[in-house]
Design a protein around this motif. Sequence first.
Motif, PDB file in Angstrom:
ATOM      1  N   LEU A   1      70.039  43.202 -18.030  1.00  0.00           N
ATOM      2  CA  LEU A   1      71.025  43.309 -16.931  1.00  0.00           C
ATOM      3  C   LEU A   1      70.464  44.024 -15.852  1.00  0.00           C
ATOM      4  O   LEU A   1      70.739  43.345 -14.563  1.00  0.00           O
TER       5      LEU A   1
ATOM      6  N   SER B   1      74.206  31.307 -13.195  1.00  0.00           N
ATOM      7  CA  SER B   1      73.682  32.875 -12.607  1.00  0.00           C
ATOM      8  C   SER B   1      73.021  33.515 -13.687  1.00  0.00           C
ATOM      9  O   SER B   1      73.467  33.627 -14.857  1.00  0.00           O
ATOM     10  N   THR B   2      71.946  34.060 -13.361  1.00  0.00           N
ATOM     11  CA  THR B   2      71.029  34.737 -14.256  1.00  0.00           C
ATOM     12  C   THR B   2      71.890  36.058 -14.411  1.00  0.00           C
ATOM     13  O   THR B   2      71.687  36.595 -15.654  1.00  0.00           O
ATOM     14  N   LEU B   3      72.609  36.375 -13.790  1.00  0.00           N
ATOM     15  CA  LEU B   3      73.299  37.767 -13.761  1.00  0.00           C
ATOM     16  C   LEU B   3      74.445  37.324 -14.995  1.00  0.00           C
ATOM     17  O   LEU B   3      74.535  38.252 -15.814  1.00  0.00           O
TER      18      LEU B   3
ATOM     19  N   ASN C   1      68.214  42.162 -13.683  1.00  0.00           N
ATOM     20  CA  ASN C   1      68.860  40.867 -12.826  1.00  0.00           C
ATOM     21  C   ASN C   1      69.738  41.495 -11.754  1.00  0.00           C
ATOM     22  O   ASN C   1      70.084  40.589 -10.798  1.00  0.00           O
ATOM     23  N   LEU C   2      70.176  42.470 -11.727  1.00  0.00           N
ATOM     24  CA  LEU C   2      70.824  43.390 -10.900  1.00  0.00           C
ATOM     25  C   LEU C   2      70.005  43.592  -9.575  1.00  0.00           C
ATOM     26  O   LEU C   2      70.475  43.435  -8.459  1.00  0.00           O
TER      27      LEU C   2
END
Length: 401
Positions: free
Chosen positions: A302, A374-376, A305-306
């Motif tokens: 997480l 969305s990868t997030l 990805n942020l």
Amino acid sequence: MNPDAHTLWRAPRWALAFLLACLGMLGPFSIDTYLPAFTGIAQSVGATPVEMQQTLSAYLFGFALMNLFHGSLSDSLGRRPVVLWGIAVFTIASAGCALADHIGSLVFWRAVQGMSAGAGIVVSRAVIRDMFPPADAQRVMSQVTIYFGIAPAIAPMVGGFLFVHINWHAIFWFLTAIGVALWIANYKLLPETLHAEQKQPFNLRNLMRGYWTLGSNPRFLALALASGIPFNGMFLYVLSAPVFLGEHLALRPEQFFWFFLLTIAGIMGGAFVSGRLAGRVKPQHQIRHGFVIMLAVSLLNLALNLVFTPHVSWALFPIAVFAFGWALMVPVVTLLVLDLVPERRGMASSFQACVGSVANGIVAGVIAPLVMHSTLGLAVASLLMMSIGIVAWIWVKPRVT
């Protein structure tokens, strides 16, 4: 455990593990083999992307529905008949898929495939506990997980090869051939492992009483959630592979195998370590280690990805490590589920598989389409599904020790 277990199988233990793993591989293999041909099948039968997604959802929900009954039937009729009938129906359904000429027919036969494919994975878990005491059962369950992990790795490659060099129908004829081979192997080799004295009466009242006992048992439900839901933190990426790998990471289709190779290496590595720890580390400690690994790598995924734009140089490794943590703990949790109701191990395996399969179906039909772009979103959804398993385990741990 069957008191006559030592006389039922005289070959090496790994050979039985391999036979049972082949049964368990049937389900994931029949999911992943046709994924590379999605577009080609849609063009051939005139289906929309949503209709093609229904072929996957129909399979997964059919799998979940019949999982409620495979193990229960095996508690009454025996393990062997349920396995053989399940493989036979799967083989017929695979041929039906190969002959389908419109989307409605394909969806129907995929649902039948799903309803029959679960017999192998559900009953094989009960067979393991019929045949082995706890520590040995964990080792065999880990061996099964290692072999089982090969299927999702090679299935897309096999399906892609058949689709490119022959056509999409060849994929389902290939599954038909696998069904025939598995039926013959199990007819010749698989013993009946359910002892006569352990058989349950085959009547509706007894069946409903068993379902009520399990469904109203919060410890059982928590263990089923702890084992079945975290898998979807990884499965979400498998379902989203065409978008995740092709769009977000800009990989060509022939490069997709790196994702599957790393993920399956994680599963096989975790399962191998789980087997090595059997009898040496307390089961609860091993489960804790698995969840700690999954939580840590999910938070890392997480954070990455942020902060960063997704890149292949790092985006695949968190999923592989997550797979390692899942495979480290799931053989132990599965055995805890089976031993919670030793007189109904088949039904327990059915219920556990049903919980996981329903979750898989929801992820395939609802969650993956919502977050795959969305990868997030993928990272958040993966973390949340794994967290459900952690919460369930934290609640149930003091009640099973």
